[in-house]
Scaffold this motif. Structure first.
Motif, short mmCIF file in Angstrom:
data_model
loop_
_atom_site.label_atom_id
_atom_site.label_comp_id
_atom_site.label_asym_id
_atom_site.label_seq_id
_atom_site.Cartn_x
_atom_site.Cartn_y
_atom_site.Cartn_z
N SER A 1 0.84 -1.20 0.00
CA SER A 1 0.00 0.00 0.00
C SER A 1 0.87 1.24 0.00
N PRO A 2 0.48 2.22 -0.81
CA PRO A 2 1.27 3.46 -0.80
C PRO A 2 1.03 4.25 0.49
N LYS A 3 -0.07 3.98 1.16
CA LYS A 3 -0.38 4.71 2.40
C LYS A 3 0.41 4.13 3.56
N ARG A 4 1.00 4.98 4.28
CA ARG A 4 1.88 4.56 5.39
C ARG A 4 1.04 4.00 6.55
N TRP A 5 1.56 2.92 7.15
CA TRP A 5 0.89 2.29 8.34
C TRP A 5 1.39 3.03 9.58
N GLY A 6 0.78 4.12 9.92
CA GLY A 6 1.27 4.97 11.01
C GLY A 6 0.49 4.81 12.29
N LEU A 7 0.28 3.60 12.71
CA LEU A 7 -0.50 3.35 13.94
C LEU A 7 0.44 3.17 15.14
N ASP A 8 -0.09 3.53 16.30
CA ASP A 8 0.70 3.42 17.56
C ASP A 8 0.52 2.00 18.11
N GLN A 9 1.46 1.15 17.73
CA GLN A 9 1.35 -0.27 18.15
C GLN A 9 1.43 -0.42 19.67
N THR A 10 2.19 0.41 20.31
CA THR A 10 2.35 0.30 21.78
C THR A 10 1.03 0.51 22.49
N SER A 11 0.29 1.56 22.11
CA SER A 11 -0.99 1.83 22.77
C SER A 11 -2.01 0.74 22.47
N ILE A 12 -1.85 0.10 21.29
CA ILE A 12 -2.80 -0.97 20.93
C ILE A 12 -2.58 -2.20 21.82
N PHE A 13 -1.33 -2.54 22.10
CA PHE A 13 -1.03 -3.82 22.77
C PHE A 13 -0.46 -3.65 24.18
N VAL A 14 -0.47 -2.45 24.74
CA VAL A 14 0.11 -2.30 26.08
C VAL A 14 -0.71 -3.08 27.11
N VAL A 15 -2.02 -2.90 27.08
CA VAL A 15 -2.88 -3.66 28.00
C VAL A 15 -2.96 -5.12 27.56
N PHE A 16 -2.91 -5.30 26.25
CA PHE A 16 -2.98 -6.65 25.70
C PHE A 16 -1.82 -7.50 26.17
N ASP A 17 -0.59 -6.94 26.13
CA ASP A 17 0.59 -7.69 26.60
C ASP A 17 0.52 -7.98 28.09
N VAL A 18 0.00 -7.01 28.85
CA VAL A 18 -0.15 -7.24 30.30
C VAL A 18 -1.14 -8.38 30.56
N SER A 19 -2.20 -8.43 29.78
CA SER A 19 -3.18 -9.50 29.96
C SER A 19 -2.58 -10.86 29.62
N ILE A 20 -1.78 -10.88 28.52
CA ILE A 20 -1.12 -12.16 28.18
C ILE A 20 -0.22 -12.60 29.33
N GLN A 21 0.52 -11.65 29.90
CA GLN A 21 1.38 -11.98 31.03
C GLN A 21 0.56 -12.48 32.22
N ARG A 22 -0.62 -11.87 32.43
CA ARG A 22 -1.49 -12.30 33.53
C ARG A 22 -1.97 -13.73 33.30
#
Length: 1138
Positions: free
Chosen positions: A272-293
């Motif tokens: 895609s010519p459009k840049r993937w400019g999403l904040d991955q950290t904010s998407i998975f910060v709680v997600f990673d903590v839940s996986i750890q839990r």
């Protein structure tokens, strides 16, 4: 002008603020529109209030009314605030980070509806009419409201566009909520594609922030889905397997979502010519903590499996540890489980905080839990090490490894169990070395019941089996991983098995080469032979080498080796030879049993029968061989029949001997003395009881003796010749001696039993055997009272001397030779020999000595009663007479009465029943007699005291009454007056002495009351009024003294008057005599003498009267001289008469 605000459902402002009153101020008239506005508030929609007054005139007219314009401005301000609130709702929603995509769709749907509703209201003519009013009035509020109206239109279009694109996610997201975590992954890739479509095609919902938020909401949805699939109660309640599966599915679901997202990101950036400019950290910060839990909860499940034996709602069975330390190991394991359950309970107490990734309580609690698990790991390691210290076998080690296998999921414990696996391999290696060492030792070992060569082979096979068992267990231990140690052990074991097999083959080869081919010749010998010793017993004449050969072949055959042909033929006949040999053994055993049961003397009795039996056995000793199987079997069968016949005779003889022996035992045990150690005999009870017992026991002895004679009379040796008859006579004499010894033992044991009853044994004193009464012998004219026992000591000695009775009881038993044949035997009768037995005489002497010794003890005891001798020796009547003459004081009476009370109490305190060795003394008759004597003494003393007190009381009372009566009687004469005065004086002088008698009398009666001595009713009444009578008597003395003084004065005055009268009377008499006296001569002599005599008598009477008066006046101490005239007249009369 103040601003008014409204509150509708869905507004973010406080619900406590109400716009109704303000609206009513603006338009107090009832309005359906107002009601509709309030209803719309409750439905969450924004309703613009339109007042009616602004619509009643044209904008031009209304704009000139300032007050109306002001009111319209208030309305517009309110509209402005409502629109701003509606626009700001977007920002408020964006702050909620834990919502999912469905909530986002619902928000835009609601927002689109609300914006569309407000946009439609703004297009209404009434709104535009009010807007025109303000525009004409040039109000500043109108421009702001116009700008917001345009913004509302734009936002409404944006909301509709966003809703349009987000709606494509509704169906897959709703489907997602119905799935389990394990079913979610295939659906996620499609959802990511839809989000990318929204991102690419949407004109408004295409910013990085909104797409990042949408991915974050998707992550929240997945976390929510996984959290709802978990049951904390089951997870912490031991459902380990199912909970682990759920947690694993959740983790895989989360990781799949993350992988799909990353893959989509990579593909998008690539194509895609459009840049993937999403904040991955904010998407998975709680997600990673839940996986750890989830991983931490998975660790909790593993810990439950390891430390608490939980699997899926049930605990594994508690392992059983062997050895004496097994209970201690089990206790340690349970203690570890208890500590773990307490830590697990602390985690479970967090409840909803367990899955709350934003809370810090879980982190702190889980750190403590991990620290606890670390400590429990060390305890579990120490337990494993302690348990393996007791391991000595491979099987036990593998069993323990299997026990600890479920507990070894953690690395530390897993390393410990791996160390213990090496220990098990080490034990196996030691077993291999030990087996190799035993195999290579110089001395050969084989079981005792096996032949040497085959036994060695079986011993080698046992070594092989000893290694096969642990090897089989090791191979079945699938949980033990392949390692160098395992490979080495397996290889070494295989080499040892080859060595064992080779050794067994060598042994078989050596045995085969050394076999003898002439084994059949060993059967050419007689069946039986005589033993070389002097017992004349038989033995089986079978070659033992054949037995050894059969044993070797049997055990080689068990090892599956092929038997050589040279010995196979004879081995095939082994069963027939074995049967023949066993029957020959049976014959020799029965014959030898007959011979062995008889002593040399008894063999003499059975000599004829043994000779006959030897004739029947002789062919087996000389002719019959092991090849002649048929003849040999017939010979053995007939021989067994003859031996059995003789065996029956011998058994009958032995049974008779046993019966005779039992009867002799019965004779010796049927004792003629009956003493149970508990019965205590009185008077002649012992003698009578023993006689009855002896008569009963005599019947038993007679029966036993008759039975012996009956057994002896049924002899089977009467026709066996003179030699056997001589042995029978010896046997009869032996039995007769047994009977004599039985009777001797009976008498001896009977006397011993009596001796033990009299003297006791070395450890204990004898129990009471006789009960004698200690009593007082009454006095007779020729003897005094005396303490003695009944029956007397002489009578006791006579009762105990039962030896003549025993000898007389057994004197009727005769010798067996006399009973059986009627011949008079030589020697003394049985009872004479027993009576002359020295040991029995010693026992009899011991009984007599015991009686003599105890007689001395009894005499010593009787002397202990001498301290009460004065009670019975003193004659009561004589003593009381002497006592009465002594007239002792009251205290002496009291002391003497009390002394006999104390003596009676002292007598009662003496032991009533006591035992002096075998004699039980009953002192109750003596104590009763002494108590009666003491009572008699007390009665004598109290009777004497009662008599003395009553007599003294009566005398005192009589004396007071008599004297009072005398004093009360008025004196008639001077003598009576004098007597009364003397009596009064005497009584007054003795008043103190008399008064002293009253306390003494009271003391005497008090002593009588003390000892409860009855007193006569009359005496008791006198005693009760004694004090009153004494007071009365004293008053009588006082009154009598006064009266007697009056009487004395009266008598004195009377005497004085009488004295004057006497003087006058004397003067008158003298004058009359002088005037009428015989002075005239005319009188005759006789008349003159008569007159003189008459005058003399008058003078004499006057003189007597004068004497009486003088005496009376002398009583009153008044001197009265005799009358001179009377004396002169008497002299004159005397002269005249002369």
């Amino acid at each position: 002008m103040p601003r008014t605000s409204y509150h509708f459902q869905g507004d973010s402002r406080s619900p406590d603020y109400d716009d109704g009153p303000m609206l009513r101020v603006l338009d107090p008239r009832p309005s359906s529109l107002l009601s509709l506005a309030l209803a719309s508030q409750n439905e969450g929609y924004t309703v613009l209030y339109i007042p009616m007054e602004g619509l009643q005139c044209s904008p031009e007219v209304a704009s000139k009314d300032k007050k109306l314009v002001q009111r319209m401005e208030v309305i517009v301000i309110r509209w402005t605030d409502q629109i701003k609130e509606l626009l700001n709702a977007k920002a408020i929603t964006n702050m909620k980070n834990n919502c999912g995509p469905l909530e986002e769709i619902a928000f835009w749907k609601s927002r689109s509806a609300k914006l569309l509703n407000v946009s439609q209201q703004l297009q209404k003519p009434a709104v535009r009419h009010i807007q025109n009013i303000l525009k004409l009035s040039k109000s500043l509020y109108e421009q702001r409201f116009s700008n917001l109206a345009k913004e509302i239109q734009e936002c409404s279009l944006q909301a509709q566009s966003n809703l349009l694109y987000l709606s494509i996610l509704k169906e897959p997201c709703e489907e997602l909520t119905q799935l389990k975590p394990s079913q979610v992954a295939p659906k996620l890739r499609h959802i990511v594609s839809l989000i990318r479509i929204i991102w690419v095609n949407s004109t408004d919902y295409n910013s990085s922030e909104r797409i990042t938020g949408l991915f974050r909401k998707m992550s929240n949805e997945i976390i929510h889905l996984c959290s709802n699939s978990l049951s904390l109660d089951k997870l912490f309640g031991g459902y380990v397997s199912s909970s682990k599966q759920n947690l694993t599915d959740c983790i895989q679901c989360c990781l799949a979502w993350k992988d799909i997202y990353l893959h989509a990101s990579q593909v998008h950036q690539k194509y895609s010519p459009k840049r993937w400019g999403l904040d991955q950290t904010s998407i998975f910060v709680v997600f990673d903590v839940s996986i750890q839990r989830f991983k931490e909860l998975l660790e909790v499940c593993d810990c439950q499996y390891q430390f608490a034996r939980w699997e899926d709602g049930q605990q594994r069975p508690l392992p059983c540890f062997s050895g004496c330390q097994g209970p201690e190991f089990t206790h340690s394991l349970l203690e570890i489980e208890g500590n773990f359950h307490r830590g697990l309970k602390n985690l479970h107490s967090l409840e909803q905080g367990v899955l709350d990734v934003e809370s810090s309580t879980w982190g702190n609690a889980f750190k403590k839990f991990r620290a606890l698990v670390k400590d429990l790991e060390m305890l579990k390691q120490n337990l494993i090490k302690s348990v393996f210290k007791t391991v000595t076998t491979v099987e036990e080690g593998i069993r323990l490894l299997d026990i600890f296998r479920p507990m070894s999921t953690r690395e530390a414990i897993k390393r410990t169990t791996e160390e213990k696996m090496e220990q098990v391999y080490s034990i196996f290696r030691k077993e291999l070395k030990m087996a190799n060492k035993e195999l290579n030792q110089r001395t050969r070992t084989y079981p005792d019941h096996m032949a040497r060569m085959a036994g060695e082979a079986h011993w080698v096979r046992a070594l092989k089996l000893r290694l096969e068992i642990p090897m089989e267990v090791l191979q079945k231990a699938h949980f033990m991983p392949e390692s160098n140690s395992r490979k080495h052990v397996v290889l070494t074991n295989a080499q040892m098995v080859q060595v064992f097999d080779e050794r067994m083959r060598k042994n078989f080869s050596a045995w085969s080469q050394n076999l003898d081919t002439q084994y059949l010749k060993r059967l050419e010998q007689p069946l039986l032979l005589r033993c070389k010793d002097k017992t004349a017993k038989l033995a089986v004449n079978f070659d033992n080498n054949l037995l050894l050969l059969f044993s070797e072949i049997h055990y080689w055959d068990r090892l599956k080796f092929e038997i050589p042909q040279c010995v196979s033929d004879i081995y095939q006949d082994r069963e027939e030879l074995r049967g023949l040999r066993e029957r020959a053994l049976m014959l020799t055993r029965d014959y030898n049993r007959v011979i062995g049961m008889l002593s040399p003397d008894e063999i003499g009795l059975f000599r004829e029968r043994i000779r006959f039996l030897d004739k029947k056995i002789q062919p087996g000793l000389t002719k019959l061989e092991w090849f002649s199987k048929g003849a040999s079997n017939i010979f053995i069968r007939e021989g067994l029949q003859h031996v059995n016949k003789v065996q029956l005779l011998v058994d009958g003889y032995k049974l008779s001997n046993l019966s005779i022996s039992n009867l002799c035992c019965r004779i010796s045990e049927t004792l003629l003395v009956k003493l149970d150690g508990k019965t205590v005999f009185r008077n002649l009870e012992f003698e009578d009881d023993q006689k009855k017992h002896q008569q009963i026991q005599l019947q038993t002895l007679r029966s036993a003796h008759q039975d012996i004679a009956e057994i002896m009379s049924h002899s089977t040796f009467s026709n066996d010749g003179p030699e056997v008859e001589a042995h029978w006579a010896i046997y009869t004499e032996k039995v007769d001696h047994m009977v004599e010894e039985a009777l001797r033992s009976n008498i001896k044991n009977s006397m011993k039993k009596l001796s033990r009853a009299i003297n006791g044994d070395n450890k204990t004193s004898p129990n009471p055997l006789f009960k004698v009464m200690v009593a007082m012998r009454q006095a007779t004219p020729t003897s005094t009272p005396k303490v003695e026992i009944s029956p007397t000591l002489a009578k006791l000695s006579q009762i105990v001397n039962i030896m003549p009775q025993l000898i007389n009881t057994i004197s009727e038993f005769k010798r067996l030779s006399e009973v059986l044949s009627g011949k008079q035997p030589e020697g003394n009768p049985i009872h004479i020999n027993i009576e002359q037995d020295e040991e029995i005489k010693k026992i009899q002497a011991a009984v007599a000595t015991g009686m003599t010794a105890n007689a001395s003890n009894l005499q010593i005891y009787l002397k202990t009663w001498d301290r009460y001798r004065d009670i019975w020796e003193n004659n009561q009547d004589s003593f009381i007479q002497r006592y009465k003459r002594l007239n002792p004081p009251v205290t002496t009476f009291d002391a003497d009465i009390h002394r006999y009370t104390e003596k009676a109490n002292s007598v009662q305190q003496e032991e009533t029943v006591l035992t002096i060795r075998f004699v039980m003394l009953d002192c109750s008759p003596l104590k009763s007699s002494l108590a009666q004597l003491c009572s008699q003494w007390q009665t004598k003393f109290t009777q004497l005291l009662s008599h003395m007190a009553s007599t003294r009381l009566k005398e005192l009372h009589g004396s007071m009454q008599d004297n009072a009566n005398r004093l009360k009687k008025p004196p008639q004469t001077l003598a009576e007056l004098s007597g009364n005065l003397k009596l009064l004086e005497t009584l007054q002088g003795n008043l103190a002495k008399t008064e002293a008698q009253i306390p003494l009398i009271h003391e005497q009666f008090a002593i009588l009351d003390k000892y409860e001595v009855p007193v006569e009713q009359a005496v008791q009444q006198l005693r009760e009024v004694l004090n009153e009578d004494w007071v009365w008597f004293q008053q009588v003395l006082i009154d009598s003294d006064i009266l007697l003084q009056k009487d004395k004065e009266k008598f004195k005055n009377t005497l004085l008057l009488s004295s004057e009268e006497l003087k006058k009377k004397t003067q008158s008499t003298m004058e009359e005599f002088n005037s009428t006296g015989p002075f005239d001569s005319s009188l005759s002599t006789e008349s003159a003498l008569n007159q003189v005599a008459e005058h003399h008598s008058q003078l004499e009477a006057l003189k007597q009267e004068e004497i009486t008066l003088i005496e009376g006046l002398n009583f009153f101490k008044i001197e009265q001289p005799p009358s001179k005239k009377i004396r002169r007249s008497k002299r004159s009369d005397k002269a005249l008469t002369s």
